[in-house]
Each structure stands twice: as structure tokens, then as C-alpha cells.
Design an enzyme around this catalytic site. Structure first.
Site, PDB file in Angstrom:
ATOM      1  N   ASN A 132       0.854  -1.192   0.000  1.00 21.02           N
ATOM      2  CA  ASN A 132       0.000   0.000   0.000  1.00 21.02           C
ATOM      3  C   ASN A 132       0.886   1.237   0.000  1.00 21.02           C
ATOM      4  OD1 ASN A 132      -2.441   1.517   0.229  1.00 21.02           O
ATOM      5  ND2 ASN A 132      -2.006   1.840   2.394  1.00 21.02           N
ATOM      6  N   HIS A 139       0.769   5.251   1.254  1.00 22.54           N
ATOM      7  CA  HIS A 139      -0.012   6.129   2.138  1.00 22.54           C
ATOM      8  C   HIS A 139       0.658   7.507   2.184  1.00 22.54           C
ATOM      9  CE1 HIS A 139      -2.726   7.290   5.314  1.00 22.54           C
ATOM     10  NE2 HIS A 139      -1.684   7.798   5.955  1.00 22.54           N
ATOM     11  N   SER A 168       4.730   7.033   2.337  1.00 22.34           N
ATOM     12  CA  SER A 168       5.308   5.749   2.761  1.00 22.34           C
ATOM     13  C   SER A 168       4.716   4.614   1.927  1.00 22.34           C
ATOM     14  CB  SER A 168       4.962   5.461   4.230  1.00 22.34           C
ATOM     15  OG  SER A 168       5.305   6.544   5.070  1.00 22.34           O
ATOM     16  N   ASP A 209      -3.059   1.136   7.968  1.00 24.53           N
ATOM     17  CA  ASP A 209      -1.855   1.941   7.715  1.00 24.53           C
ATOM     18  C   ASP A 209      -0.745   1.617   8.719  1.00 24.53           C
ATOM     19  OD1 ASP A 209      -3.210   3.239   5.618  1.00 24.53           O
ATOM     20  OD2 ASP A 209      -3.993   4.772   6.969  1.00 24.53           O
TER      21      ASP A 209
HETATM   22  C1  GAR Z   1      -2.558   8.690  -3.162  1.00 27.58           C
HETATM   23  O1  GAR Z   1      -2.145   9.935  -2.676  1.00 27.58           O
HETATM   24  C2  GAR Z   1      -2.336   7.622  -2.104  1.00 27.58           C
HETATM   25  O2  GAR Z   1      -1.206   7.865  -1.330  1.00 27.58           O
HETATM   26  C3  GAR Z   1      -3.607   7.730  -1.302  1.00 27.58           C
HETATM   27  O3  GAR Z   1      -4.620   7.923  -2.257  1.00 27.58           O
HETATM   28  C4  GAR Z   1      -4.083   8.657  -3.339  1.00 27.58           C
HETATM   29  C5  GAR Z   1      -4.471   7.971  -4.627  1.00 27.58           C
HETATM   30  O4  GAR Z   1      -4.094   8.745  -5.726  1.00 27.58           O
HETATM   31  N1  GAR Z   1      -3.823   6.565  -0.522  1.00 27.58           N
HETATM   32  C6  GAR Z   1      -4.331   6.588   0.714  1.00 27.58           C
HETATM   33  O5  GAR Z   1      -4.686   7.601   1.266  1.00 27.58           O
HETATM   34  C7  GAR Z   1      -4.456   5.221   1.368  1.00 27.58           C
HETATM   35  N2  GAR Z   1      -4.614   5.348   2.772  1.00 27.58           N
HETATM   36  P1  GAR Z   1      -4.190   8.156  -7.206  1.00 27.58           P
HETATM   37  O6  GAR Z   1      -5.604   7.582  -7.342  1.00 27.58           O
HETATM   38  O7  GAR Z   1      -3.981   9.341  -8.081  1.00 27.58           O
HETATM   39  O8  GAR Z   1      -3.126   7.122  -7.339  1.00 27.58           O
END
Ligand code: GAR
Length: 226
Positions: free
Chosen positions: A118, A120, A147, A156
Site C-alpha cells: 500500500n 499512504h 510511505s 496503515d
Molecule cells: C494517493 O495519494 C495515495 O497515497 C492515497 O490515495 C491517493 C491515490 O491517488 N492513498 C491513501 O490515502 C491510502 N490510505 P491516485 O488515485 O492518483 O493514485
């Protein structure tokens, strides 16, 4: 575990990517895979929202897509079981969560233990959960980041593999922070996936190992000059 070959290239790792939104991380991974610089074959992109922007992106990249919505299942456990069955039908060696915004239960996590990554948007263990950019600004942090970690049942909370740190500027907004964090995301996620695909990264007794050695701390990238 199965491996794939892509158009005359050497062996690549079969992966399934799970998304909920824009899909920019999925795109970054797919583009590197397409050039051969990341040795993975994306067997499917699975999304929990039929109208997610990332689904159209995946289709435009020629990737196979599936949608599985929570409302079609009685409860979280039933959803996760159906999701796990769908993912397993593609027989991936690695499951990549790329902005998949659901909390996964044991029905899913246990099935792919040690094979789920994942990303985050925070310097874990700080700022687990949602709205990390807003909370970082409210707390007047000087540094923020992203991370990549192995997924465990703790939200997380799985062992961190690699982090990238950026500076928080005085005039930063949620949008500007998010944009700089995402630039880092697109590079460090591919790095972690590359290690895993080449058999360099494993999870052994709950600890990430790189090249056979336990990682005493995550690889830390200082991008404060970015
Ligand atoms: C990213 O910023 C990722 O880090 C976050 O969602 C976004 C997805 O962006 N993930 C989380 O918050 C998970 N806890 P994307 O759809 O443009 O890849």
C-alpha cells in the site's frame, strides 16, 4: 507462484492493482511496466467505484478492468471475500493498493499475506487514516511525505519499506502539498514494486527484508529540495 512473459521480454511478475479514484499511481506503474523498466504484468485493475476516473485511465492504457461495489454485498466481510475471490481469479503474485480507499478485513489480508503493498500519503507512523495533507498543515509540520508498506490487519500500520520526505512550505495548501507528495509517490511505489518483482524484497516474520537482510529501518529518501 506464476510468472508471465511479455512480448519477448524476460519473466515479469503478475500483479493486480486496486484503485478507488484518479489512478495516477496505477498509471505511473503501468507506464513503467509498458517500457519494460518495471518487470510486472498488470493482469487487472480492480475498482470499487464504477465512475472512478482511474478506470477510464486503465482502459485507455489497454488494461483489463473490473468493478466490485460494496453496496452489492451484505457486509464488509462478504465484500472482502468476493474481492479476494476476484483478485485470486487473476492469480497475482502481488496485490498493489494504489489509492484503494477501503479498510480490508482478514478475509482479504490473510489470503494474500506478505503479498500486498500500500502507499499512504504521510510519513508513517504519523498521520494514519484520511486527510493527511490537511492534518499536516493544521499541525504546522515542517516536513511531510509518503510511505510504502506491506499491508497487515492494522490500518496503515504494516511494516514500512520506503519513505520519501518533502518540505512543507509556508504558502502550501492541501492541493500543493498533495501534488508534491504525489510526485514522490510515483517514484517510490515503483521502486518498492521493482524490488518485490525481482525477488529482492520479502516479508519475513513480519519484517521487510531486502536482499535477504532484515531492513532495520525503511529506506528514507530526502526530497526536501523538491
Ligand atoms: C494517493 O495519494 C495515495 O497515497 C492515497 O490515495 C491517493 C491515490 O491517488 N492513498 C491513501 O490515502 C491510502 N490510505 P491516485 O488515485 O492518483 O493514485
Amino acid at each position: 507462484m506464476m510468472s508471465d512473459r511479455v512480448a519477448g521480454a524476460s519473466t515479469v511478475l503478475p500483479v493486480v492493482i486496486l484503485i478507488s479514484g484518479r489512478g495516477s499511481n496505477m498509471r505511473a506503474i503501468a507506464e513503467r511496466a509498458a517500457t519494460g523498466s518495471l518487470p510486472v504484468n498488470i493482469r487487472a485493475v480492480i475498482c470499487d467505484k464504477a465512475d472512478a476516473e482511474g478506470l477510464a485511465v486503465a482502459k485507455s492504457l489497454g488494461l483489463q478492468t473490473r468493478v466490485i461495489c460494496a453496496r452489492d454485498h451484505a457486509n464488509r466481510g462478504a465484500y472482502d471475500l468476493a474481492l479476494a475471490n476476484l483478485v485470486a481469479s487473476f492469480d497475482p503474485a502481488l496485490v498493489v493498493l494504489a489509492g484503494f480507499m477501503r479498510i480490508l478485513t482478514a478475509n482479504f489480508v490473510d489470503r494474500f499475506a506478505g503479498r500486498i503493498l500500500n502507499i499512504h500519503p504521510s510519513l508513517l507512523p504519523k498521520y494514519r487514516g484520511l486527510h493527511t495533507h490537511r492534518r499536516v498543515l493544521e499541525a504546522k509540520e515542517c516536513e511531510h511525505g509518503v510511505s510504502v508498506h506491506f499491508v497487515t490487519l492494522e490500518l496503515d500500520g504494516g511494516p514500512v519499506i520506503i519513505q520519501s520526505c518533502i518540505r512543507v512550505k509556508p504558502d502550501d495548501t492541501e492541493a500543493s502539498l498533495s501534488a508534491r507528495v504525489q510526485r514522490q509517490e510515483h517514484s517510490i511505489y515503483s521502486q518498492a514494486i521493482d524490488w518485490f518483482a525481482r525477488g529482492r524484497l520479502t516479508l519475513l516474520n513480519g519484517q521487510p527484508c531486502l536482499d535477504g537482510e532484515p531492513m532495520s529501518s525503511p529506506l528514507f529518501i530526502d526530497a526536501r529540495g523538491d
